[in-house]
Scaffold this motif. Structure first.
Motif, mmCIF file in Angstrom:
data_model
loop_
_atom_site.group_PDB
_atom_site.id
_atom_site.type_symbol
_atom_site.label_atom_id
_atom_site.label_comp_id
_atom_site.label_asym_id
_atom_site.label_seq_id
_atom_site.Cartn_x
_atom_site.Cartn_y
_atom_site.Cartn_z
ATOM 1 N N SER A 1 0.730 -1.271 -0.011
ATOM 2 C CA SER A 1 0.054 0.128 0.063
ATOM 3 C C SER A 1 0.911 1.260 0.039
ATOM 4 O O SER A 1 2.175 1.231 -0.001
ATOM 5 C CB SER A 1 -1.011 0.207 1.136
ATOM 6 O OG SER A 1 -0.206 -0.128 2.560
ATOM 7 N N ASN A 2 0.097 2.571 -0.206
ATOM 8 C CA ASN A 2 0.682 3.695 -0.233
ATOM 9 C C ASN A 2 2.014 3.689 -1.227
ATOM 10 O O ASN A 2 3.076 3.885 -0.847
ATOM 11 C CB ASN A 2 1.598 3.959 1.271
ATOM 12 C CG ASN A 2 1.616 5.420 1.578
ATOM 13 O OD1 ASN A 2 1.122 6.308 0.826
ATOM 14 N ND2 ASN A 2 2.667 5.795 2.352
ATOM 15 N N ILE A 3 1.550 3.468 -2.352
ATOM 16 C CA ILE A 3 2.479 3.125 -3.535
ATOM 17 C C ILE A 3 2.694 4.470 -4.379
ATOM 18 O O ILE A 3 1.668 5.183 -4.608
ATOM 19 C CB ILE A 3 1.930 2.097 -4.454
ATOM 20 C CG1 ILE A 3 1.636 1.038 -3.695
ATOM 21 C CG2 ILE A 3 3.053 1.785 -5.406
ATOM 22 C CD1 ILE A 3 0.807 -0.173 -4.192
ATOM 23 N N LYS A 4 4.035 4.831 -4.569
ATOM 24 C CA LYS A 4 4.356 5.826 -5.518
ATOM 25 C C LYS A 4 5.075 5.361 -6.725
ATOM 26 O O LYS A 4 6.002 4.592 -6.709
ATOM 27 C CB LYS A 4 5.378 7.075 -4.693
ATOM 28 C CG LYS A 4 5.491 7.968 -5.587
ATOM 29 C CD LYS A 4 6.649 8.991 -4.913
ATOM 30 C CE LYS A 4 7.238 10.305 -5.891
ATOM 31 N NZ LYS A 4 8.068 11.110 -5.056
ATOM 32 N N ARG B 1 -3.294 0.677 -2.809
ATOM 33 C CA ARG B 1 -3.210 -0.853 -2.547
ATOM 34 C C ARG B 1 -3.019 -1.581 -4.064
ATOM 35 O O ARG B 1 -3.771 -1.498 -4.978
ATOM 36 C CB ARG B 1 -4.293 -1.130 -1.647
ATOM 37 C CG ARG B 1 -3.987 -2.682 -0.890
ATOM 38 C CD ARG B 1 -5.327 -2.864 -0.195
ATOM 39 N NE ARG B 1 -5.040 -4.406 0.464
ATOM 40 C CZ ARG B 1 -5.420 -5.224 -0.117
ATOM 41 N NH1 ARG B 1 -5.980 -5.449 -1.413
ATOM 42 N NH2 ARG B 1 -5.090 -6.435 0.691
ATOM 43 N N ILE B 2 -2.147 -2.651 -4.000
ATOM 44 C CA ILE B 2 -2.167 -3.684 -4.761
ATOM 45 C C ILE B 2 -2.001 -4.980 -3.764
ATOM 46 O O ILE B 2 -1.196 -5.267 -3.341
ATOM 47 C CB ILE B 2 -0.891 -3.615 -5.641
ATOM 48 C CG1 ILE B 2 -0.787 -2.302 -6.243
ATOM 49 C CG2 ILE B 2 -0.670 -4.760 -6.532
ATOM 50 C CD1 ILE B 2 0.579 -2.328 -7.180
ATOM 51 N N TYR C 1 3.757 -1.406 7.933
ATOM 52 C CA TYR C 1 4.239 -0.070 7.290
ATOM 53 C C TYR C 1 6.002 -0.116 7.110
ATOM 54 O O TYR C 1 6.739 1.156 7.342
ATOM 55 C CB TYR C 1 4.066 1.017 8.615
ATOM 56 C CG TYR C 1 2.569 1.109 8.793
ATOM 57 C CD1 TYR C 1 1.781 1.543 8.002
ATOM 58 C CD2 TYR C 1 2.097 0.561 10.067
ATOM 59 C CE1 TYR C 1 0.385 1.507 8.343
ATOM 60 C CE2 TYR C 1 0.760 0.472 10.274
ATOM 61 C CZ TYR C 1 -0.098 1.062 9.388
ATOM 62 O OH TYR C 1 -1.284 1.023 9.758
ATOM 63 N N SER C 2 6.293 -1.210 6.900
ATOM 64 C CA SER C 2 7.880 -1.444 6.435
ATOM 65 C C SER C 2 7.934 -0.865 4.928
ATOM 66 O O SER C 2 7.200 -1.027 4.098
ATOM 67 C CB SER C 2 8.405 -2.861 6.609
ATOM 68 O OG SER C 2 8.326 -3.159 7.776
ATOM 69 N N ALA C 3 9.037 0.036 4.795
ATOM 70 C CA ALA C 3 9.212 0.960 3.384
ATOM 71 C C ALA C 3 10.063 0.096 2.553
ATOM 72 O O ALA C 3 11.106 -0.572 3.004
ATOM 73 C CB ALA C 3 9.585 2.182 3.758
#
Length: 310
Positions: free
Chosen positions: A71-74, A96-97, A133-135
């Protein structure tokens, strides 16, 4: 019996206290695996772009994790040289994917007017998080071909107004690359009635904005007379191997070949049919004069000597 009931109550009480502990332990255990996100495929209509028209690039990204959603994808797409322009900001936000799912991003592209012809590499980057929430980040390369205009002009691709039977005529065509793409394998072939080229005139490569010349010898037939027509075909390729050609119509007038020296001699013989007789008389007259002059001198000398004796 009483002991059995006491045991069962104790067991149930222990079970009630243990279940929350097991649940808490399960919740605190995290899946530390990294969800892999990669470029799945991409496609652009015609497999290339050019300055005269915008085209849409379809990019498909896949989350290869079988258990984790992201999620939270750029998404970002860039091209370092600046020859390819991405319409808008060149970025896209995706909420989200899911696990083992794909996302399709459609991006509008255009080539600059000064873009170099050939393959260009665009950098695709993906920034995302898992459910803890791991980036993470990932990157891939997308290759897009740029095509510039292909244009050709020419000069001196023509025949003389008149030619003579049996002669060899030389033409020197000048081929000009008026487009923005390199021209390759440029050649001229001849199909002209009454004129034989002996083969193809190969010009080769012509860079954009430059010209090249060649020279071809055409032998005129001994059997043809009058006006003849034909074509000169100019064929060439662009940098991607696409073939082009154009035909130039040409014509000339074949005249009869005249043997000038032989004709003049025959005409002179017609005017003086007894030229050989005059030649003999001239030689004889010259010989007589050469013999008579010494005889006259001797006779004059003898006469003077006779007068002296008297």
């Amino acid at each position: 019996m009483k002991k059995f009931l006491t045991f069962m109550v104790a067991f149930l009480l222990c079970l009630c206290f243990a279940l929350p502990a097991f649940a808490a332990e399960e919740e605190t255990t995290q899946d530390g695996s990294q969800p892999r996100v990669m470029l799945y495929s991409y496609n652009i209509k015609g497999n290339s772009i050019s300055p005269d028209k915008e085209k849409e690039l379809e990019i498909v990204i896949k989350n290869y994790s079988s258990t984790k959603a992201i999620s939270n994808i750029k998404l970002s797409l860039t091209e370092e040289s600046g020859d390819i322009k991405v319409k808008g900001t060149g970025t896209q936000y995706v909420n989200r994917i899911g696990a083992n799912c794909t996302y399709t991003w459609n991006v509008t592209l255009a080539a600059s007017k000064t873009a170099q012809t050939g393959e260009h590499k665009l950098a695709l980057s993906v920034e995302y998080e898992d459910r803890y929430y791991s980036a993470y980040s990932a990157s891939d390369v997308i290759c897009v071909d740029v095509k510039q205009t292909v244009a050709l002009d020419y000069d001196a691709v023509q025949l003389p107004v008149k030619v003579t039977q049996g002669n060899t005529e030389t033409i020197s065509p000048n081929i000009m690359n008026t487009g923005k793409s390199l021209i390759r394998n440029c050649k001229l072939s001849f199909d002209i009635d009454g004129l034989e080229s002996g083969g193809v005139l190969f010009i080769g490569e012509i860079p954009a904005g430059e010209s090249a010349t060649g020279s071809a010898n055409l032998r005129v037939s001994d059997e043809k007379l009058g006006k003849v027509e034909g074509t000169i075909k100019i064929s060439y390729e662009d940098e991607f191997g696409k073939k082009y050609s154009k035909k130039v119509k040409v014509s000339t007038l074949i005249e009869e070949k005249k043997e000038v020296a032989e004709t003049e001699q025959k005409e002179e013989e017609k005017k003086n049919p007894l030229w050989w007789l005059f030649l003999i008389i001239g030689i004889a007259a010259g010989g007589g004069i050469g013999f008579g002059i010494p005889a006259i001198i001797r006779s004059s000398k003898q006469r003077k000597e006779d007068e002296m004796r008297l």
